[in-house]
Every structure is written in C-alpha cells, then in structure tokens.
Scaffold this motif. Structure first.
Motif, PDB file in Angstrom:
ATOM      1  N   SER A   1       0.824  -1.219   0.000  1.00  0.00           N
ATOM      2  CA  SER A   1       0.000   0.000   0.000  1.00  0.00           C
ATOM      3  C   SER A   1       0.856   1.266   0.000  1.00  0.00           C
ATOM      4  CB  SER A   1      -0.956   0.001   1.182  1.00  0.00           C
ATOM      5  OG  SER A   1      -0.241   0.066   2.387  1.00  0.00           O
TER       6      SER A   1
ATOM      7  N   TRP B   1       3.473   1.614  -1.849  1.00  0.00           N
ATOM      8  CA  TRP B   1       3.910   1.772  -3.222  1.00  0.00           C
ATOM      9  C   TRP B   1       2.728   1.990  -4.161  1.00  0.00           C
ATOM     10  CZ3 TRP B   1       3.724  -1.971  -7.394  1.00  0.00           C
ATOM     11  CH2 TRP B   1       4.433  -1.561  -8.522  1.00  0.00           C
ATOM     12  N   SER B   2       1.677   1.112  -4.038  1.00  0.00           N
ATOM     13  CA  SER B   2       0.518   1.211  -4.932  1.00  0.00           C
ATOM     14  C   SER B   2      -0.730   0.714  -4.202  1.00  0.00           C
ATOM     15  CB  SER B   2       0.746   0.373  -6.191  1.00  0.00           C
ATOM     16  OG  SER B   2      -0.424   0.329  -6.969  1.00  0.00           O
TER      17      SER B   2
ATOM     18  N   LEU C   1      -2.922  -1.751  -6.299  1.00  0.00           N
ATOM     19  CA  LEU C   1      -2.367  -3.110  -6.364  1.00  0.00           C
ATOM     20  C   LEU C   1      -2.544  -3.835  -5.033  1.00  0.00           C
ATOM     21  CD1 LEU C   1      -0.951  -5.046  -8.258  1.00  0.00           C
ATOM     22  CD2 LEU C   1       1.235  -4.126  -7.489  1.00  0.00           C
TER      23      LEU C   1
END
Length: 188
Positions: A57, A59-60, A63
């Motif tokens: 979370s 980072w992305s 995703l």
C-alpha cells in the motif's frame, strides 16, 4: 471450470451441517490431516496478505487492494474445498465403487475392474501407473491401494484427468470398507 466455481460457492456458503454417512458410504477426511492442512493454508494466506498489503500500500494502493481481493478469493476456495470433504463421500454399489475426495478428485471403478485391494502404507511415488485419490498425494498418506485390471480415469478440479491402474487412498474405517468389498466378492 464454471460449474466447479458454482459448486465451490455452494459448499462454502450453503452447507453447514455434516452429512450423515450411509451404510454403503465411506469417508476419507476424518482420520487424515487434510482439513487441518487446508486450515493452515487459510491462516498463512491471511497473514501473508495482511503483511504484504501493508508494504504494497505504500507503493501502490490499487495493487494492494487487488492482492487482498485475490487472497480473499483463495481463502474462499480453500474453505469450500475443506467443507466439500464432509459432504461428498465415497460410495459402494453392487456394481461400482465411486471414490470422491470432496470436490477435488473423483473416480468410478467398476467392481469387475478391481484386481486387488491391499491395505498398506507403502509408497507409490516410484510407480508410474499409480496415483492418489487425495489432492495432496504422498504428502497426506494412504492406507489402501486399489489395483485395477485396466486403466481407469481420475477426474480432478477444472476438468483435469489422469489415468491410473493403482489408486492409493486413505479410508477412515478400513475394516468396514474391507467387509463391504469382500461382501461384494472383491478379495484383497
């Protein structure tokens, strides 16, 4: 594959009571570690998902949520597989032996095709004509090996098939199973 997904949904959401075992039915899951192992897989997936979600979370976030959805679906599948073990039993009729390992594996052997039933825990891993009824194979173990006169087919998840002449399985009540098979003139 779609029928398998609907069956999985049925076992996960709508089967809460263990189905009684009829006199001509036999279970494979009560004295094996399959349900416990599937429970361990569920716990590992849950723990791994939480830890990976926290890291991912950063980072992305998108995703990370996709990973949560896929992990929850995997947990749902393992739960459905586990519940199907106490709903689908193996059955002996006057002319065939229907062997089921929950919704994961299934085969029908005509009684006339059975050459021998040996009650043993001997390994089958080096035998090219042998397979296991359990999805976990040698990892779960077995206490009986059914040898057939000709090749039979084992049907697995999502339409996969495998042929065998020897089938290893773990019968919870092997004395009752042996008695029923002998009653039907099968010698082991």
């Amino acid at each position: 594959p779609m029928a398998g997904e609907f069956t999985l949904l049925y076992y996960s959401l709508f089967t809460w009571r263990k189905r009684p075992v009829a006199t001509n039915e036999f279970t494979h899951h009560q004295r094996s570690g399959t349900k416990a192992l599937l429970g361990v897989f569920i716990m590992i997936i849950a723990i791994e998902t939480a830890a990976t979600h926290l890291l991912l979370s950063l980072w992305s976030p998108v995703l990370a949520y996709i990973l949560i959805a896929l992990s929850l679906y995997s947990i749902f599948q393992f739960y459905g597989f586990s519940k199907s073990l106490s709903q689908r039993y193996s059955t002996v009729t006057t002319d065939e032996l229907l062997l089921r390992f929950g919704m994961m594996n299934e085969t029908t052997i005509p009684l006339s095709a059975i050459e021998n039933i040996e009650y043993t825990r001997a390994s089958i891993k080096d035998d090219d004509e042998a397979t296991s009824l359990s999805l976990l194979g040698e990892f779960e173990g077995h206490n009986a090996i059914i040898t057939c006169r000709n090749e039979q087919t084992l049907f697995s998840l999502y339409g996969m098939t495998k042929t065998y002449r020897k089938l290893a399985l773990n019968v919870d009540d092997k004395e009752a199973f042996d008695k029923e098979m002998k009653r039907l003139t099968i010698t082991g």
